[in-house]
Motif scaffolding. Structure first.
Motif, PDB file in Angstrom:
ATOM      1  N   ALA A 151       0.815  -1.221   0.000  1.00  0.00           N
ATOM      2  CA  ALA A 151       0.000   0.000   0.000  1.00  0.00           C
ATOM      3  C   ALA A 151       0.845   1.266   0.000  1.00  0.00           C
ATOM      4  O   ALA A 151       0.384   2.320  -0.454  1.00  0.00           O
ATOM      5  CB  ALA A 151      -0.941   0.004   1.209  1.00  0.00           C
ATOM      6  N   VAL A 152       2.091   1.190   0.492  1.00  0.00           N
ATOM      7  CA  VAL A 152       2.915   2.405   0.541  1.00  0.00           C
ATOM      8  C   VAL A 152       3.208   2.940  -0.860  1.00  0.00           C
ATOM      9  O   VAL A 152       3.386   4.147  -1.047  1.00  0.00           O
ATOM     10  CB  VAL A 152       4.237   2.166   1.310  1.00  0.00           C
ATOM     11  N   ASP A 153       3.257   2.056  -1.846  1.00  0.00           N
ATOM     12  CA  ASP A 153       3.494   2.518  -3.216  1.00  0.00           C
ATOM     13  C   ASP A 153       2.309   3.323  -3.737  1.00  0.00           C
ATOM     14  O   ASP A 153       2.482   4.283  -4.502  1.00  0.00           O
ATOM     15  CB  ASP A 153       3.756   1.329  -4.146  1.00  0.00           C
ATOM     16  N   TRP A 154       1.099   2.950  -3.328  1.00  0.00           N
ATOM     17  CA  TRP A 154      -0.091   3.685  -3.779  1.00  0.00           C
ATOM     18  C   TRP A 154      -0.167   5.044  -3.098  1.00  0.00           C
ATOM     19  O   TRP A 154      -0.615   6.024  -3.700  1.00  0.00           O
ATOM     20  CB  TRP A 154      -1.350   2.859  -3.523  1.00  0.00           C
ATOM     21  N   TRP A 155       0.274   5.116  -1.847  1.00  0.00           N
ATOM     22  CA  TRP A 155       0.320   6.414  -1.162  1.00  0.00           C
ATOM     23  C   TRP A 155       1.296   7.338  -1.899  1.00  0.00           C
ATOM     24  O   TRP A 155       0.974   8.502  -2.176  1.00  0.00           O
ATOM     25  CB  TRP A 155       0.764   6.219   0.289  1.00  0.00           C
ATOM     26  N   SER A 156       2.463   6.812  -2.235  1.00  0.00           N
ATOM     27  CA  SER A 156       3.454   7.613  -2.962  1.00  0.00           C
ATOM     28  C   SER A 156       2.925   8.036  -4.328  1.00  0.00           C
ATOM     29  O   SER A 156       3.228   9.135  -4.810  1.00  0.00           O
ATOM     30  CB  SER A 156       4.757   6.819  -3.135  1.00  0.00           C
ATOM     31  N   LEU A 157       2.128   7.172  -4.953  1.00  0.00           N
ATOM     32  CA  LEU A 157       1.526   7.533  -6.237  1.00  0.00           C
ATOM     33  C   LEU A 157       0.607   8.737  -6.073  1.00  0.00           C
ATOM     34  O   LEU A 157       0.603   9.643  -6.913  1.00  0.00           O
ATOM     35  CB  LEU A 157       0.747   6.350  -6.814  1.00  0.00           C
ATOM     36  N   GLY A 158      -0.169   8.764  -4.988  1.00  0.00           N
ATOM     37  CA  GLY A 158      -1.038   9.912  -4.740  1.00  0.00           C
ATOM     38  C   GLY A 158      -0.243  11.196  -4.601  1.00  0.00           C
ATOM     39  O   GLY A 158      -0.612  12.245  -5.145  1.00  0.00           O
ATOM     40  N   SER A 163     -10.592  18.399 -11.076  1.00  0.00           N
ATOM     41  CA  SER A 163     -11.910  17.817 -11.320  1.00  0.00           C
ATOM     42  C   SER A 163     -12.337  16.965 -10.125  1.00  0.00           C
ATOM     43  O   SER A 163     -11.494  16.533  -9.325  1.00  0.00           O
ATOM     44  CB  SER A 163     -11.870  16.948 -12.573  1.00  0.00           C
ATOM     45  N   PRO A 164     -13.637  16.698  -9.981  1.00  0.00           N
ATOM     46  CA  PRO A 164     -14.095  15.809  -8.905  1.00  0.00           C
ATOM     47  C   PRO A 164     -13.418  14.440  -8.958  1.00  0.00           C
ATOM     48  O   PRO A 164     -13.113  13.852  -7.915  1.00  0.00           O
ATOM     49  CB  PRO A 164     -15.601  15.700  -9.167  1.00  0.00           C
ATOM     50  N   ALA A 165     -13.158  13.943 -10.169  1.00  0.00           N
ATOM     51  CA  ALA A 165     -12.496  12.639 -10.298  1.00  0.00           C
ATOM     52  C   ALA A 165     -11.080  12.694  -9.735  1.00  0.00           C
ATOM     53  O   ALA A 165     -10.642  11.779  -9.023  1.00  0.00           O
ATOM     54  CB  ALA A 165     -12.467  12.210 -11.764  1.00  0.00           C
ATOM     55  N   ALA A 166     -10.351  13.774 -10.039  1.00  0.00           N
ATOM     56  CA  ALA A 166      -8.986  13.920  -9.533  1.00  0.00           C
ATOM     57  C   ALA A 166      -8.992  14.066  -8.015  1.00  0.00           C
ATOM     58  O   ALA A 166      -8.167  13.465  -7.320  1.00  0.00           O
ATOM     59  CB  ALA A 166      -8.309  15.123 -10.184  1.00  0.00           C
ATOM     60  N   GLN A 167      -9.924  14.851  -7.495  1.00  0.00           N
ATOM     61  CA  GLN A 167     -10.011  15.033  -6.047  1.00  0.00           C
ATOM     62  C   GLN A 167     -10.329  13.715  -5.348  1.00  0.00           C
ATOM     63  O   GLN A 167      -9.749  13.395  -4.310  1.00  0.00           O
ATOM     64  CB  GLN A 167     -11.078  16.079  -5.714  1.00  0.00           C
ATOM     65  N   GLY A 168     -11.242  12.946  -5.929  1.00  0.00           N
ATOM     66  CA  GLY A 168     -11.595  11.664  -5.333  1.00  0.00           C
ATOM     67  C   GLY A 168     -10.430  10.692  -5.332  1.00  0.00           C
ATOM     68  O   GLY A 168     -10.206   9.972  -4.353  1.00  0.00           O
ATOM     69  N   LEU A 169      -9.680  10.685  -6.425  1.00  0.00           N
ATOM     70  CA  LEU A 169      -8.517   9.801  -6.517  1.00  0.00           C
ATOM     71  C   LEU A 169      -7.464  10.186  -5.489  1.00  0.00           C
ATOM     72  O   LEU A 169      -6.934   9.329  -4.769  1.00  0.00           O
ATOM     73  CB  LEU A 169      -7.925   9.863  -7.924  1.00  0.00           C
ATOM     74  N   LEU A 170      -7.169  11.481  -5.386  1.00  0.00           N
ATOM     75  CA  LEU A 170      -6.160  11.941  -4.432  1.00  0.00           C
ATOM     76  C   LEU A 170      -6.590  11.657  -2.996  1.00  0.00           C
ATOM     77  O   LEU A 170      -5.784  11.226  -2.170  1.00  0.00           O
ATOM     78  CB  LEU A 170      -5.903  13.437  -4.621  1.00  0.00           C
ATOM     79  N   ALA A 171      -7.861  11.887  -2.703  1.00  0.00           N
ATOM     80  CA  ALA A 171      -8.364  11.640  -1.351  1.00  0.00           C
ATOM     81  C   ALA A 171      -8.264  10.162  -0.990  1.00  0.00           C
ATOM     82  O   ALA A 171      -8.012   9.805   0.162  1.00  0.00           O
ATOM     83  CB  ALA A 171      -9.811  12.114  -1.238  1.00  0.00           C
ATOM     84  N   GLY A 172      -8.454   9.298  -1.980  1.00  0.00           N
ATOM     85  CA  GLY A 172      -8.373   7.865  -1.721  1.00  0.00           C
ATOM     86  C   GLY A 172      -6.956   7.360  -1.556  1.00  0.00           C
ATOM     87  O   GLY A 172      -6.706   6.422  -0.792  1.00  0.00           O
ATOM     88  N   LEU A 173      -6.015   7.985  -2.258  1.00  0.00           N
ATOM     89  CA  LEU A 173      -4.624   7.524  -2.211  1.00  0.00           C
ATOM     90  C   LEU A 173      -3.850   8.132  -1.043  1.00  0.00           C
ATOM     91  O   LEU A 173      -3.096   7.433  -0.360  1.00  0.00           O
ATOM     92  CB  LEU A 173      -3.914   7.868  -3.526  1.00  0.00           C
ATOM     93  N   VAL A 174      -4.016   9.428  -0.820  1.00  0.00           N
ATOM     94  CA  VAL A 174      -3.250  10.126   0.224  1.00  0.00           C
ATOM     95  C   VAL A 174      -4.152  10.322   1.431  1.00  0.00           C
ATOM     96  O   VAL A 174      -4.785  11.354   1.606  1.00  0.00           O
ATOM     97  CB  VAL A 174      -2.724  11.489  -0.282  1.00  0.00           C
ATOM     98  N   ARG A 175      -4.218   9.317   2.264  1.00  0.00           N
ATOM     99  CA  ARG A 175      -5.081   9.389   3.444  1.00  0.00           C
ATOM    100  C   ARG A 175      -4.431   8.669   4.606  1.00  0.00           C
ATOM    101  O   ARG A 175      -3.509   7.916   4.439  1.00  0.00           O
ATOM    102  CB  ARG A 175      -6.445   8.776   3.146  1.00  0.00           C
TER     103      ARG A 175
END
Length: 211
Positions: free
Chosen positions: A154-161, A199-211
């Motif tokens: 999961a740490v790789d997905w956080w870094s992706l965010g 965009s809402p899609a970008a915000q949703g993606l970032l919120a899901g990855l960097v949390r």
């Protein structure tokens, strides 16, 4: 064909405590084969040097483009992110945690596609296992690494965010001139300030990855 030759001085590797990371990089590159990961063609050594013959990737680092352009459009960010995701999914399917995703480790080839490079911090790990090494680069390390709580893929997905945010804005989300204060913002759960016009899609993606 044109290749890049990475030459490493054995004495320097010992002095700078990079023997293990160099062995890790060679071991990973010997087994991976993916269009968005730099390819190792040959490896050999002399009495005092280690030599890795790799793909020649002449487009430069993603970091250079982010710094120069101070952020990309969502379309361009989506293009790079999709290729990074494919590379990470491939590594994770092979039980490899990358652990050092940052713009400096992403090269662009002559066609504009990404090439993931520098696997010295990678780790073999099964899905159910955790590792406790505190490794990575400032601003791209997930909280569980900084807190030494044990971490997995999961740490790789956080870094992706973090990287997606940086591609949109030009700086990582928790950046501060004082690295310690940047870590404090990250670890105290400072609210993620979305890029202007995201965009809402970008915000949703970032919120899901960097949390």
């Amino acid at each position: 064909a044109v290749y890049a030759l990475k030459v490493l001085n054995k004495e320097d590797l010992v002095t700078t405590n990079q023997v293990l990371s160099t062995k890790t990089e060679r071991r990973v590159l010997e087994v991976v084969n993916h269009p968005f990961i730099v390819r190792l063609h040959y490896a050999f050594e002399t009495r005092d040097k280690l030599c890795l013959v790799m793909d020649f990737v002449n487009g430069g680092e993603l970091f250079t483009y982010i710094s120069r352009e101070r952020g990309f459009s969502e379309d361009r960010t989506r293009f790079y992110a999709s290729e990074i995701i494919l590379a990470l999914e491939y590594l994770h399917a092979m039980d490899i945690i990358y652990r050092d995703l940052k713009p400096e480790n992403i090269l662009l080839d002559r066609h504009g596609h990404i090439q993931l490079t520098d696997f010295g911090l990678s780790k073999d790990a099964m899905e159910t296992q955790k590792t406790y090494s505190v490794v990575g680069s400032p601003y791209y390390m997930a909280p569980e690494i900084l807190l030494n709580q044990g971490h997995g893929k999961a740490v790789d997905w956080w870094s992706l965010g973090v990287l997606i945010f940086e591609m949109l804005v030009g700086l990582p989300p928790f950046y501060h001139d004082n690295t310690r204060l940047g870590y404090e913002k990250l670890l105290t759960g400072a609210a993620l300030e979305f890029p202007a016009g995201a965009s809402p899609a970008a915000q949703g993606l970032l919120a899901g990855l960097v949390r």
